[in-house]
Design a protein around this motif. Structure first.
Motif, PDB file in Angstrom:
ATOM      1  N   ASP A  14       8.332   7.504  -6.656  1.00  0.00           N
ATOM      2  CA  ASP A  14       9.690   7.026  -6.370  1.00  0.00           C
ATOM      3  C   ASP A  14      10.664   8.200  -6.261  1.00  0.00           C
ATOM      4  N   ILE A  15      10.554   9.143  -7.205  1.00  0.00           N
ATOM      5  CA  ILE A  15      11.448  10.294  -7.209  1.00  0.00           C
ATOM      6  C   ILE A  15      11.181  11.185  -5.994  1.00  0.00           C
ATOM      7  N   PHE A  30      13.022   1.252  -4.155  1.00  0.00           N
ATOM      8  CA  PHE A  30      11.709   1.685  -4.593  1.00  0.00           C
ATOM      9  C   PHE A  30      11.270   0.831  -5.790  1.00  0.00           C
ATOM     10  N   GLY A  31      10.253   1.300  -6.492  1.00  0.00           N
ATOM     11  CA  GLY A  31       9.794   0.585  -7.677  1.00  0.00           C
ATOM     12  C   GLY A  31       8.570  -0.251  -7.375  1.00  0.00           C
ATOM     13  N   HIS A  32       7.402   0.391  -7.274  1.00  0.00           N
ATOM     14  CA  HIS A  32       6.181  -0.323  -6.901  1.00  0.00           C
ATOM     15  C   HIS A  32       5.289  -0.635  -8.093  1.00  0.00           C
ATOM     16  N   ASP A  77      -4.269   1.194   7.309  1.00  0.00           N
ATOM     17  CA  ASP A  77      -2.868   0.869   7.589  1.00  0.00           C
ATOM     18  C   ASP A  77      -1.986   1.176   6.378  1.00  0.00           C
ATOM     19  N   PHE A  78      -2.448   2.086   5.499  1.00  0.00           N
ATOM     20  CA  PHE A  78      -1.753   2.340   4.232  1.00  0.00           C
ATOM     21  C   PHE A  78      -0.323   2.823   4.446  1.00  0.00           C
ATOM     22  N   LEU A  79      -0.132   3.821   5.313  1.00  0.00           N
ATOM     23  CA  LEU A  79       1.199   4.402   5.489  1.00  0.00           C
ATOM     24  C   LEU A  79       2.190   3.372   6.012  1.00  0.00           C
ATOM     25  N   ALA A  80       1.796   2.609   7.014  1.00  0.00           N
ATOM     26  CA  ALA A  80       2.707   1.622   7.593  1.00  0.00           C
ATOM     27  C   ALA A  80       3.059   0.541   6.580  1.00  0.00           C
ATOM     28  N   ARG A  81       2.069   0.110   5.793  1.00  0.00           N
ATOM     29  CA  ARG A  81       2.286  -0.991   4.850  1.00  0.00           C
ATOM     30  C   ARG A  81       3.025  -0.563   3.590  1.00  0.00           C
ATOM     31  N   ASN A  82       2.944   0.706   3.229  1.00  0.00           N
ATOM     32  CA  ASN A  82       3.522   1.146   1.965  1.00  0.00           C
ATOM     33  C   ASN A  82       4.697   2.109   2.100  1.00  0.00           C
ATOM     34  N   PHE A 105       8.091  -1.096  -0.613  1.00  0.00           N
ATOM     35  CA  PHE A 105       7.630   0.170  -1.126  1.00  0.00           C
ATOM     36  C   PHE A 105       6.565  -0.008  -2.241  1.00  0.00           C
ATOM     37  N   LEU A 106       6.557   1.051  -2.147  1.00  0.00           N
ATOM     38  CA  LEU A 106       5.576   1.560  -3.125  1.00  0.00           C
ATOM     39  C   LEU A 106       6.213   2.676  -3.510  1.00  0.00           C
TER      40      LEU A 106
END
Length: 215
Positions: A14-15, A30-32, A77-82, A105-106
């Motif tokens: 998050d940071i 943020f805050g996943h 698809d990790f980058l697009a989804r997260n 987010f994640l």
């Protein structure tokens, strides 16, 4: 799915996003690492039901080659989804004044390799302070040791299995992770970030039912 959040972990990721070390549309939320109770679900949700206690984590498609091999942390698809800031259909899940905003987010290589046993593995975890950072690899040493160098995303875990496993270990007294946690009020999130940055807390968890301490 709508979840009433009881607590959320303050993660280094998050940071890192806040400071621009990872691509994410800003402003954003943020805050996943959330935990709470399911309030309602859509017609396509079958895993959980209203009233269930849940832990929230990263997203994956469930259908790509990595997901079908039970490796959701490496979803194609990790980058697009997260980190895309939107749902798969392109819509933002959250708005500010009627406008959609980002949501959904994640680190010394040679010394670490030298400490490895033969056939050992060097795992790269965390988000580097410099997103363009590179690692010098002592090729001869790596070859002689038969060492493997791998990147690790989200603990290389399957959340549906790993999170309950950690909870069981804690209940059995074999992994007292609660000793690492410092609970702080959500309203004092900026103070919590500063405390974690100063090393005054190992893992901050923000909760709603605490009162901010007097300064």
């Amino acid at each position: 799915m709508l979840v009433e959040i009881a607590a959320v972990g303050l993660c280094h990721t998050d940071i890192a996003v806040q400071h621009g070390h990872l691509p994410f549309p800003l402003p954003g939320v943020f805050g996943h690492e959330g935990a709470g109770t399911v309030v309602s679900v859509g017609p396509g949700v079958t895993k959980v039901a209203p009233g269930d206690k849940v832990a929230l984590t990263f997203n994956s498609c469930g259908a790509c080659p990595s997901c079908t091999k039970n490796q959701p942390a490496y979803c194609h698809d990790f980058l697009a989804r997260n980190l895309g800031g939107a749902r798969p259909d392109g819509r933002s899940p959250i708005a500010l004044s009627g406008t959609g905003i980002g949501g959904n987010f994640l680190d010394a290589m040679s010394a670490a390799l030298g400490a490895l046993a033969h056939k050992g593995t060097f795992g790269i975890i965390g988000v580097p302070a410099d997103p363009t950072a590179a690692l010098p690899v002592p090729i001869m040493l790596a070859q002689v040791l038969g060492a493997r160098i791998i990147g690790i995303v989200e603990g290389d875990s399957v959340p549906d299995e790993f999170i309950p496993y950690l909870a069981r270990l804690n209940q059995e007294g074999r992994f007292p992770y609660d000793r690492l946690i410092t609970a702080l009020p959500f309203i004092g999130i900026n103070d919590a970030i500063a405390a974690q940055s100063r090393g005054e807390a190992v893992k901050v968890v923000l909760v709603h039912n605490l009162t901010a301490p007097d300064n």
